[in-house]
Design a protein around this motif. Sequence first.
Motif, PDB file in Angstrom:
ATOM      1  N   PRO A 101       0.792  -1.237   0.000  1.00  0.00           N
ATOM      2  CA  PRO A 101       0.000   0.000   0.000  1.00  0.00           C
ATOM      3  C   PRO A 101       0.818   1.279   0.000  1.00  0.00           C
ATOM      4  O   PRO A 101       0.299   2.346  -0.343  1.00  0.00           O
ATOM      5  N   SER A 102       2.102   1.190   0.361  1.00  0.00           N
ATOM      6  CA  SER A 102       2.925   2.403   0.443  1.00  0.00           C
ATOM      7  C   SER A 102       3.888   2.565  -0.721  1.00  0.00           C
ATOM      8  O   SER A 102       4.374   3.680  -0.966  1.00  0.00           O
ATOM      9  N   LEU A 103       4.196   1.504  -1.447  1.00  0.00           N
ATOM     10  CA  LEU A 103       5.266   1.554  -2.445  1.00  0.00           C
ATOM     11  C   LEU A 103       4.772   1.054  -3.794  1.00  0.00           C
ATOM     12  O   LEU A 103       4.144  -0.005  -3.882  1.00  0.00           O
TER      13      LEU A 103
ATOM     14  N   LYS B  10      10.780  14.277 -33.459  1.00  0.00           N
ATOM     15  CA  LYS B  10      10.499  12.908 -33.006  1.00  0.00           C
ATOM     16  C   LYS B  10      11.392  12.568 -31.816  1.00  0.00           C
ATOM     17  O   LYS B  10      12.508  13.084 -31.708  1.00  0.00           O
ATOM     18  N   SER B  11      10.881  11.697 -30.959  1.00  0.00           N
ATOM     19  CA  SER B  11      11.632  11.378 -29.751  1.00  0.00           C
ATOM     20  C   SER B  11      11.264  10.002 -29.221  1.00  0.00           C
ATOM     21  O   SER B  11      10.109   9.582 -29.293  1.00  0.00           O
ATOM     22  N   HIS B  12      12.279   9.296 -28.690  1.00  0.00           N
ATOM     23  CA  HIS B  12      12.078   8.088 -27.896  1.00  0.00           C
ATOM     24  C   HIS B  12      12.168   8.492 -26.428  1.00  0.00           C
ATOM     25  O   HIS B  12      13.191   9.024 -25.984  1.00  0.00           O
ATOM     26  N   ASN B  13      11.106   8.243 -25.655  1.00  0.00           N
ATOM     27  CA  ASN B  13      11.037   8.681 -24.263  1.00  0.00           C
ATOM     28  C   ASN B  13      10.916   7.489 -23.324  1.00  0.00           C
ATOM     29  O   ASN B  13      10.037   6.632 -23.512  1.00  0.00           O
ATOM     30  N   LEU B  14      11.772   7.447 -22.310  1.00  0.00           N
ATOM     31  CA  LEU B  14      11.723   6.411 -21.280  1.00  0.00           C
ATOM     32  C   LEU B  14      11.638   7.062 -19.913  1.00  0.00           C
ATOM     33  O   LEU B  14      12.337   8.053 -19.641  1.00  0.00           O
ATOM     34  N   ASN B  15      10.781   6.520 -19.048  1.00  0.00           N
ATOM     35  CA  ASN B  15      10.661   6.975 -17.663  1.00  0.00           C
ATOM     36  C   ASN B  15      10.587   5.770 -16.736  1.00  0.00           C
ATOM     37  O   ASN B  15       9.917   4.779 -17.049  1.00  0.00           O
ATOM     38  N   LEU B  16      11.257   5.871 -15.602  1.00  0.00           N
ATOM     39  CA  LEU B  16      11.186   4.848 -14.568  1.00  0.00           C
ATOM     40  C   LEU B  16      11.117   5.554 -13.221  1.00  0.00           C
ATOM     41  O   LEU B  16      11.978   6.379 -12.901  1.00  0.00           O
ATOM     42  N   SER B  17      10.087   5.270 -12.434  1.00  0.00           N
ATOM     43  CA  SER B  17       9.901   5.997 -11.186  1.00  0.00           C
ATOM     44  C   SER B  17       9.463   5.062 -10.069  1.00  0.00           C
ATOM     45  O   SER B  17       8.917   3.977 -10.311  1.00  0.00           O
ATOM     46  N   ALA B  18       9.702   5.518  -8.844  1.00  0.00           N
ATOM     47  CA  ALA B  18       9.238   4.827  -7.639  1.00  0.00           C
ATOM     48  C   ALA B  18       8.488   5.824  -6.772  1.00  0.00           C
ATOM     49  O   ALA B  18       8.936   6.962  -6.582  1.00  0.00           O
ATOM     50  N   GLN B  19       7.336   5.394  -6.238  1.00  0.00           N
ATOM     51  CA  GLN B  19       6.483   6.240  -5.405  1.00  0.00           C
ATOM     52  C   GLN B  19       6.369   5.641  -4.007  1.00  0.00           C
ATOM     53  O   GLN B  19       6.187   4.433  -3.848  1.00  0.00           O
ATOM     54  N   TYR B  20       6.466   6.522  -3.012  1.00  0.00           N
ATOM     55  CA  TYR B  20       6.284   6.100  -1.634  1.00  0.00           C
ATOM     56  C   TYR B  20       5.253   7.006  -0.996  1.00  0.00           C
ATOM     57  O   TYR B  20       5.384   8.242  -1.035  1.00  0.00           O
ATOM     58  N   THR B  21       4.209   6.419  -0.411  1.00  0.00           N
ATOM     59  CA  THR B  21       3.100   7.196   0.142  1.00  0.00           C
ATOM     60  C   THR B  21       2.710   6.657   1.505  1.00  0.00           C
ATOM     61  O   THR B  21       2.442   5.463   1.663  1.00  0.00           O
ATOM     62  N   ARG B  22       2.704   7.550   2.471  1.00  0.00           N
ATOM     63  CA  ARG B  22       2.166   7.266   3.798  1.00  0.00           C
ATOM     64  C   ARG B  22       1.289   8.437   4.200  1.00  0.00           C
ATOM     65  O   ARG B  22       1.159   9.428   3.480  1.00  0.00           O
ATOM     66  N   SER B  23       0.687   8.351   5.358  1.00  0.00           N
ATOM     67  CA  SER B  23      -0.240   9.395   5.772  1.00  0.00           C
ATOM     68  C   SER B  23       0.430  10.753   5.919  1.00  0.00           C
ATOM     69  O   SER B  23      -0.170  11.787   5.662  1.00  0.00           O
ATOM     70  N   HIS B  24       1.722  10.779   6.294  1.00  0.00           N
ATOM     71  CA  HIS B  24       2.405  12.045   6.545  1.00  0.00           C
ATOM     72  C   HIS B  24       3.491  12.366   5.537  1.00  0.00           C
ATOM     73  O   HIS B  24       4.138  13.410   5.632  1.00  0.00           O
ATOM     74  N   VAL B  25       3.728  11.486   4.574  1.00  0.00           N
ATOM     75  CA  VAL B  25       4.801  11.728   3.609  1.00  0.00           C
ATOM     76  C   VAL B  25       4.422  11.150   2.256  1.00  0.00           C
ATOM     77  O   VAL B  25       3.779  10.097   2.158  1.00  0.00           O
TER      78      VAL B  25
ATOM     79  N   CYS C 138       9.210  15.555  -2.786  1.00  0.00           N
ATOM     80  CA  CYS C 138       8.777  15.046  -1.498  1.00  0.00           C
ATOM     81  C   CYS C 138       7.819  16.039  -0.858  1.00  0.00           C
ATOM     82  O   CYS C 138       8.042  17.260  -0.918  1.00  0.00           O
ATOM     83  N   THR C 139       6.761  15.524  -0.277  1.00  0.00           N
ATOM     84  CA  THR C 139       5.843  16.312   0.552  1.00  0.00           C
ATOM     85  C   THR C 139       5.816  15.675   1.926  1.00  0.00           C
ATOM     86  O   THR C 139       5.483  14.494   2.069  1.00  0.00           O
ATOM     87  N   LEU C 140       6.184  16.447   2.938  1.00  0.00           N
ATOM     88  CA  LEU C 140       6.307  15.931   4.294  1.00  0.00           C
ATOM     89  C   LEU C 140       5.456  16.777   5.234  1.00  0.00           C
ATOM     90  O   LEU C 140       5.530  18.012   5.202  1.00  0.00           O
TER      91      LEU C 140
END
Length: 699
Positions: free
Chosen positions: A457-459, A494-509, A550-552
């Motif tokens: 649930p957080s990652l 024209k463009s080749h686009n790549l994205n790789l991301s990680a999300q972390y979510t908790r009640s306060h962050v 980051c939002t804290l």
Amino acid sequence: MRKLILILLLLPLYATSQQEAEKTHELSEVRVLHTGAATALRQSVQQVTVVDAKKYYSRPSGAIDILGQASGIRIRQDGGLGSRADFAVNGISGKQVKLFIDGIPASYFGAGASLNTLPVNTIDRLEIYKGVVPVHLGADALGGAINIVTRQQLSNYLEATYALSSFHTQRVTVNARYRLPRNVFVNTTAFYNYSRNNYGITAEVPNQFGNPVQQKVKRFHDRFSNYYTAVELGITGKKWADLASLTLNASGIGQQVQHNVVMTQPYGKVTYAEQVWNSFFKYNKYQVLPGVDVQLFGGAGYTRGHFIDTSFNAYAWDGTVVNRRSYGGEISSSRNNLLLHTINSVARLLLSYTPDTLTRISFNVTGTSFHRKGEDTVAAAFYGQDFYTSPTRMHKLVTGISAERHTPQRKWTSLTAIKWYYYSATGFTVENAVLQTASNRMGQWGAAQSFRHVFNPSLAARFSYEYATRLPDELEVFGDYALTKASPGLQPEKSHNLNLSAQYTRSHVRAEVTGFYRRLQDIIYLRTSQFFAKYQNLLQAQITGIEGECTLQPWPLLQFTGNATWQRILNKSRGSSSGTTDDRYYNLQLPNMPWLMGNAGLQYTQPHLFRRGNTLTCWYNAAYVHRFYLYWANDGRADQKATIPGQYIQQAGLSYTWLHNRYTASCEMQNLANARAYDNFNVQKPGRSIHLKLKVFIP
């Protein structure tokens, strides 16, 4: 096409049985009902940053101010209110980033409704798409798009704001909604902006002996005003339509032009004015057939532009006349009193099919049309004929289909899309006082694939790829007949686009880290000189970078936000494509592009101060951009290189709301340290300024 369809059908995520889908039906429905639009987007497979505008309603900020605080975004302006602004998203900048208002290309609404003039109180949220641009936008963007979702409050209300700022700046906004019997409603939006933009700059002014001496002067010919008004009459909740509405709006700008592109030549009489009238119809019907939703949009508008450059005077930066020419205007050799008449139209059809709770197929087709003619009796007298009566036309068609699929527990989400871009343009160029007709047309395929995986649930993690295309627009192809020349032979980027991301979510962050890669071809580049600019296909480039945000909220009353972006934009062109006969610029950082930047913000909210229902909010924001070279890094002496200096701009403010959000007064100071601010070489931005705002909300 058959192979692509077969791939879609054989994707592992599509092997889930219908029986498993039915087992999760109740859980899926509950999640949708309890997720807000902004949160749903953040949790979607799309690589998107969402900025909630509602928390800025009490601040004396414009839309462009809050956008500039988002992760991976860099805004470059030529001056104060109303000045030209370019947006960069992960190294993709300028016209490579498309702007939309409620999913419709913003250019349709005219200059009076651009992002650098929109008040924040007219906006619900900003959606910033990075890498893959969704099919429903119908965009030919190269790897970035900004969608402004306007305010659509369902209950009756009236809200009015008035803002007063430095440099004789005033901004007025009115929003209202009223529901009539039988589900009929009326929405009204209106705003007006005015500024003299007479902030101080340092410039060279001739002394009594005619020698240039640096002095502190005020910009003397930079007044800007614009207005926008729209009335929407519609109906909701009918068997034949969930929403049907007709909107009429009018907007316009009046603008003095202070200087050329690189701020080396001041102007004292050049002006541009524009008026826009348009109308559009919206129709939404959900479940028109089992599982099928339909959305229609169609509109047409007329724009009248007036560019004046008829003065023989030559001005100094203090506003004095230093010379009077025998011929020619301040910009053009012919002088101009140019009237431009433009007819725009846009149409969009969006179909969505949801056979079950885990699958969604969308089809979108968006067509736009641009037709312009002009007249200029002053230039005609110089050339012997009026070139501007020759018409210019451009037609674009963007079509896309996407398939989104979830696994039963929604651990995995897949989104596959195919797009087709087409445009045709006919117009003319004027070279050596000779008119030459020109035309161009072409089509281009595109494709995209995105995945999202939820670890717990957080990652969660996201991956996306798109082979993207951006078609030239009307300004790049036809110019503006003033500062920008025509380039009818432009090829799509024209463009080749790549994205790789990680999300972390908790009640306060909430935190996210994203790595991105772009490989661009046929970049459309604005080559500038002292007298004019022209768009050309010039370079190939490679962009790699990383951004984090980051939002804290360690305590309920205190919130911290921060983001940073590092990007490396390398030239991958050889020889003449880089403006030289050898490869000395190959694999070098592209000039005039920022590569390190970040934002930080702190907000404190104290509810029930002095009286229940009253709230005090205080905030502080800082933005940093590292210095970068205007030209290639290996040219010239190190101590004499032209550099856009590093920027560290701070702002702080407070607002007080009373009577349960009915009244709000706020004050903000921007550029606290009065730092010399630059976004573009030699083009100075405003120093320290004070902004006051009063908001009245009547439910």
